[in-house]
Design a protein around this motif. Structure first.
Motif, PDB file in Angstrom:
ATOM      1  N   LEU A 111       6.625  17.193 -11.043  1.00 15.32           N
ATOM      2  CA  LEU A 111       5.307  16.672 -11.405  1.00 15.32           C
ATOM      3  C   LEU A 111       5.104  15.414 -10.574  1.00 15.32           C
ATOM      4  O   LEU A 111       5.927  14.487 -10.626  1.00 15.32           O
ATOM      5  CB  LEU A 111       5.219  16.314 -12.895  1.00 15.32           C
ATOM      6  N   TYR A 112       4.037  15.437  -9.781  1.00 11.00           N
ATOM      7  CA  TYR A 112       3.812  14.272  -8.938  1.00 11.00           C
ATOM      8  C   TYR A 112       2.358  14.210  -8.503  1.00 11.00           C
ATOM      9  O   TYR A 112       1.559  15.082  -8.844  1.00 11.00           O
ATOM     10  CB  TYR A 112       4.757  14.309  -7.729  1.00 11.00           C
ATOM     11  N   ASP A 113       2.033  13.197  -7.708  1.00 14.15           N
ATOM     12  CA  ASP A 113       0.648  12.986  -7.286  1.00 14.15           C
ATOM     13  C   ASP A 113       0.104  14.228  -6.569  1.00 14.15           C
ATOM     14  O   ASP A 113       0.722  14.736  -5.629  1.00 14.15           O
ATOM     15  CB  ASP A 113       0.559  11.767  -6.373  1.00 14.15           C
ATOM     16  N   ALA A 114      -1.079  14.660  -6.989  1.00 19.74           N
ATOM     17  CA  ALA A 114      -1.680  15.892  -6.492  1.00 19.74           C
ATOM     18  C   ALA A 114      -1.745  15.972  -4.960  1.00 19.74           C
ATOM     19  O   ALA A 114      -1.348  16.987  -4.380  1.00 19.74           O
ATOM     20  CB  ALA A 114      -3.073  16.073  -7.107  1.00 19.74           C
TER      21      ALA A 114
ATOM     22  N   SER B 147       7.410   6.049 -11.378  1.00 15.19           N
ATOM     23  CA  SER B 147       6.059   6.529 -11.067  1.00 15.19           C
ATOM     24  C   SER B 147       5.258   6.809 -12.329  1.00 15.19           C
ATOM     25  O   SER B 147       5.807   6.923 -13.428  1.00 15.19           O
ATOM     26  CB  SER B 147       6.141   7.801 -10.223  1.00 15.19           C
ATOM     27  N   THR B 148       3.960   6.956 -12.139  1.00 19.09           N
ATOM     28  CA  THR B 148       3.098   7.303 -13.267  1.00 19.09           C
ATOM     29  C   THR B 148       3.435   8.705 -13.790  1.00 19.09           C
ATOM     30  O   THR B 148       3.209   8.996 -14.956  1.00 19.09           O
ATOM     31  CB  THR B 148       1.613   7.255 -12.849  1.00 19.09           C
ATOM     32  N   SER B 149       3.989   9.555 -12.928  1.00 15.75           N
ATOM     33  CA  SER B 149       4.394  10.895 -13.382  1.00 15.75           C
ATOM     34  C   SER B 149       5.563  10.823 -14.363  1.00 15.75           C
ATOM     35  O   SER B 149       5.620  11.594 -15.322  1.00 15.75           O
ATOM     36  CB  SER B 149       4.803  11.775 -12.205  1.00 15.75           C
TER      37      SER B 149
ATOM     38  N   ALA C 151      -6.617  11.833 -14.276  1.00 14.59           N
ATOM     39  CA  ALA C 151      -7.305  11.218 -13.142  1.00 14.59           C
ATOM     40  C   ALA C 151      -6.772   9.811 -12.909  1.00 14.59           C
ATOM     41  O   ALA C 151      -6.536   9.065 -13.858  1.00 14.59           O
ATOM     42  CB  ALA C 151      -8.805  11.162 -13.416  1.00 14.59           C
ATOM     43  N   GLN C 152      -6.542   9.474 -11.654  1.00 16.10           N
ATOM     44  CA  GLN C 152      -6.001   8.152 -11.309  1.00 16.10           C
ATOM     45  C   GLN C 152      -6.712   7.599 -10.077  1.00 16.10           C
ATOM     46  O   GLN C 152      -7.183   8.357  -9.248  1.00 16.10           O
ATOM     47  CB  GLN C 152      -4.514   8.280 -10.948  1.00 16.10           C
ATOM     48  N   ASP C 153      -6.721   6.288  -9.973  1.00 16.02           N
ATOM     49  CA  ASP C 153      -7.234   5.618  -8.775  1.00 16.02           C
ATOM     50  C   ASP C 153      -6.100   4.868  -8.095  1.00 16.02           C
ATOM     51  O   ASP C 153      -5.342   4.159  -8.761  1.00 16.02           O
ATOM     52  CB  ASP C 153      -8.287   4.572  -9.160  1.00 16.02           C
TER      53      ASP C 153
ATOM     54  N   ILE D 233       0.880  -1.176   0.000  1.00 16.44           N
ATOM     55  CA  ILE D 233       0.000   0.000   0.000  1.00 16.44           C
ATOM     56  C   ILE D 233       0.909   1.215   0.000  1.00 16.44           C
ATOM     57  O   ILE D 233       1.702   1.414   0.911  1.00 16.44           O
ATOM     58  CB  ILE D 233      -1.007  -0.017   1.172  1.00 16.44           C
ATOM     59  N   ALA D 234       0.838   2.005  -1.055  1.00 19.00           N
ATOM     60  CA  ALA D 234       1.784   3.123  -1.203  1.00 19.00           C
ATOM     61  C   ALA D 234       1.262   4.120  -2.226  1.00 19.00           C
ATOM     62  O   ALA D 234       1.998   4.579  -3.094  1.00 19.00           O
ATOM     63  CB  ALA D 234       3.155   2.591  -1.631  1.00 19.00           C
ATOM     64  N   GLY D 235      -0.009   4.452  -2.146  1.00 16.61           N
ATOM     65  CA  GLY D 235      -0.561   5.392  -3.128  1.00 16.61           C
ATOM     66  C   GLY D 235      -0.308   4.912  -4.536  1.00 16.61           C
ATOM     67  O   GLY D 235      -0.037   5.697  -5.442  1.00 16.61           O
ATOM     68  N   MET D 236      -0.414   3.609  -4.728  1.00 13.41           N
ATOM     69  CA  MET D 236      -0.074   3.049  -6.038  1.00 13.41           C
ATOM     70  C   MET D 236      -1.253   3.154  -7.006  1.00 13.41           C
ATOM     71  O   MET D 236      -2.357   2.700  -6.709  1.00 13.41           O
ATOM     72  CB  MET D 236       0.343   1.584  -5.886  1.00 13.41           C
ATOM     73  N   THR D 237      -0.982   3.754  -8.145  1.00 12.85           N
ATOM     74  CA  THR D 237      -2.013   3.924  -9.161  1.00 12.85           C
ATOM     75  C   THR D 237      -2.302   2.601  -9.858  1.00 12.85           C
ATOM     76  O   THR D 237      -1.368   1.882 -10.232  1.00 12.85           O
ATOM     77  CB  THR D 237      -1.552   4.969 -10.195  1.00 12.85           C
TER      78      THR D 237
HETATM   79  N1  ARG Z   1       0.656   7.134  -7.789  1.00 12.70           N
HETATM   80  C1  ARG Z   1       1.953   7.122  -8.360  1.00 12.70           C
HETATM   81  C2  ARG Z   1       2.280   5.782  -8.937  1.00 12.70           C
HETATM   82  O1  ARG Z   1       1.618   4.827  -8.688  1.00 12.70           O
HETATM   83  C3  ARG Z   1       3.022   7.487  -7.366  1.00 12.70           C
HETATM   84  C4  ARG Z   1       2.935   6.713  -6.096  1.00 12.70           C
HETATM   85  C5  ARG Z   1       4.093   6.983  -5.225  1.00 12.70           C
HETATM   86  N2  ARG Z   1       3.956   6.374  -3.985  1.00 12.70           N
HETATM   87  C6  ARG Z   1       4.927   6.336  -3.107  1.00 12.70           C
HETATM   88  N3  ARG Z   1       4.683   5.750  -1.992  1.00 12.70           N
HETATM   89  N4  ARG Z   1       6.093   6.848  -3.386  1.00 12.70           N
HETATM   90  O2  ARG Z   1       3.210   5.679  -9.646  1.00 12.70           O
END
Ligand code: ARG
Length: 230
Positions: free
Chosen positions: A162-165, A125-127, A189-191, A73-77
């Protein structure tokens, strides 16, 4: 893994990142944040213990593939390329990308102004993909540690980040108050989803069920307010 109806284990190894405010970061020697609270609530609800391990973001999917981690779990898109390698829970957070620039910068006010610029972001990253695929002539300067990306903008090595909002917004509200500002619209937009090593269908089901219970019983909102409320 492999057995769809396999019972849950007592405990799972959960990977998270070392610094991605306000989802996971270290405070007074402990990992805190939205993702940490959420996975603990999910685990309570589903009835397993969390064995938390921190790692670099770009090491998470490989670690799930080799069995080093069970969950990340890490804000992963949630992206199709990633969904070929790991399973995702139902979405748990609506996100997107934002631009941050030095506070005194007047030239960059939108994504069009990033053409040909040096843009700091996180490796893998997605960015980084967004910069390479959508911004003409821009150079993605990718860092393994996110703090290095912010520093690169602050010291002028990069023109923008440029990175997650939610991360850019939180960083600016806290550490970056005097040095950075956010410009332009929300891009792409991302989930976010919880990633699970393939072949653990009962775990995916249990996590989705717990997420939906937490959304219904108000616990998700409580955690959301704690980290994103005004
Ligand atoms: N949401 C972006 C991705 O999935 C960046 C997530 C970064 N998360 C983090 N824990 N560094 O690529």
């Amino acid at each position: 893994g492999g057995d769809a109806e396999a019972p849950l284990e007592d405990s799972y190894v959960v990977a998270t990142d070392t610094s991605f405010v306000p989802f996971e970061f270290k405070e007074d020697g402990e990992y805190v944040g939205f993702d940490i609270d959420l996975i603990n609530a999910v685990a309570d609800e589903a009835g397993f213990k969390v064995d938390l391990k921190t790692t670099n973001f770009d090491g998470m999917i490989p670690g799930l593939q080799t069995g080093t981690f069970d969950i990340a779990i890490a804000g992963m898109t949630i992206k199709p390329e990633r969904a070929e390698k790991v399973d995702f829970s139902d979405p748990y957070y609506k996100s997107g990308l934002r631009i941050g620039v030095p506070i005194d910068n007047e030239d960059i006010t939108s994504v069009e102004d990033l053409e040909g610029k040096n843009i700091a972001t996180r490796l893998g990253s997605t960015s980084a993909d967004y910069i390479n695929n959508n911004i003409e002539g821009a150079k993605a300067q990718t860092f393994e540690q996110l703090d290095q990306a912010y520093l690169a903008v602050q010291n002028g090595t990069s023109d923008a980040i440029l990175y997650d909002a939610p991360n850019v917004a939180y960083y600016i509200k806290t550490k970056g108050e005097d040095s950075l500002k956010m410009v332009g619209e929300l891009l792409e937009a991302q989930d976010y989803g919880i990633a699970i090593a393939q072949g653990n269908e009962s775990l995916v089901k249990a996590i989705d069920k717990a997420l939906s219970t937490l959304k219904e019983n108000g616990k998700y909102d409580e955690i959301y307010q704690k980290w994103f409320g005004e």
